[in-house]
Design an enzyme around this catalytic site. Sequence first.
Site, short mmCIF file in Angstrom:
data_model
loop_
_atom_site.label_atom_id
_atom_site.label_comp_id
_atom_site.label_asym_id
_atom_site.label_seq_id
_atom_site.Cartn_x
_atom_site.Cartn_y
_atom_site.Cartn_z
CB SER A 172 -37.25 -3.15 11.20
OG SER A 172 -36.53 -4.07 10.42
CG HIS A 377 -37.74 -8.00 13.32
ND1 HIS A 377 -36.70 -7.25 13.85
CD2 HIS A 377 -38.04 -7.41 12.13
CE1 HIS A 377 -36.38 -6.27 13.02
NE2 HIS A 377 -37.19 -6.33 11.97
#
Length: 403
Positions: A172, A377
């Site tokens: 990320s 995610h």
Amino acid sequence: MAAALATATLALSLLAATVAATPLDINEDIRLDTGELLVKYGYPAERHYVTTGDGYVLGMFRVPSSPKARARGTANGHPVLVMHGLMSSSADWVIMGPDKGLAYILADAGFDVWLGNARGTTYSRNHTSINPDDNQFWQFSWHEIGYYDLPAMIDYILEQTGHSDLFYIGHSQGTTVFYVMASTRTDYNDKIRLMSSLAPIGYVSHMTSPVFQVLSLFIDELSILTQLIGLGEFLPSNEFITMAGEIMCSDGAFTQDICANIMFLIGGFNEAEMNKTMIPVIMGHDPAGCSTKQLIHYGQEIQSGHFRQYDFGMLGNLQKYGSFWPPDYDISKITAKVALHYSNNDWCAALQDVDRLYKELPNCIGRFLVSQDSFNHVDYMWAIHVKELVYDKVISLMNRYLP
């Protein structure tokens, strides 16, 4: 605005985790730090500190070897720097325990593992001249993490190990800051043997996470508040959040499902990969701290559709950059080898944005789609089967590029 920000803050504070059942001592692990967890589970751990060019003192943890790798005689000793995402820290690579956490798995594969911590996080809250309680300490976005923190860590690791290059794994924001570094300080491309991007975040115009979409609607107001009242740190980790996790998210708590569902709002739904038992442990370590400007910067990217430096407003930009608009990061200057690992159900790293990044990276060795359609995610850190779905592929590619 206040209600929306409160909702976003609650969602971000209740990040949940998932892992298969393990013999971990959850009550103790909630309050052990990265190094203590490594030692507890039989791995050597070193604490290191590095000072950036602008005075921030960063904490790093090193796992120089693995009992399993030594027993097998398979230690290659090549350094790998692992960088966490937004509001995370090095702890997220170890809290799931051996055979589950990426730090252990990399060490078992024979690598010399270095776990980075960005400025402002739990292990990097110090400066040579500025008190962390001072608002001035928090005047940075992820641009400064990429421009100052990563180069300082990389140079320190190479000096300590005697190697001329290293592997890099980012998740990320850990990918964002790499793209910042590699496009603005291009000499560092030669110091990277392979960069593995887990949930790549460069362009974010197609991000569908409700939390970040809501935040992006109030970026201007949040920026003004930051300037007027000195709102420097966003959602600091504290004892209250830790206790809330233990009470509200533990096994048997009727609110446990609420904790899990709030996590899903951030990165996508994937209940099958989540072990709710581990939620209190995650909340004992996350959120690990970040500046408000980091969030504002991502919100600006959502609004603009660009991957570019922080927007200070027209007059501020004119003073800072010599133009009314902030400059774009030139991705064509990223010459290091990059592998993109992405998934269909990632609400932060959208397929269209990953595809755009792939087309602009000049030395991308490939896009690797996670085979599980529901993979989200945060699954890159805490999914039950993340080793089989992601880590094994990452390590296979790294072994291919060993000297």
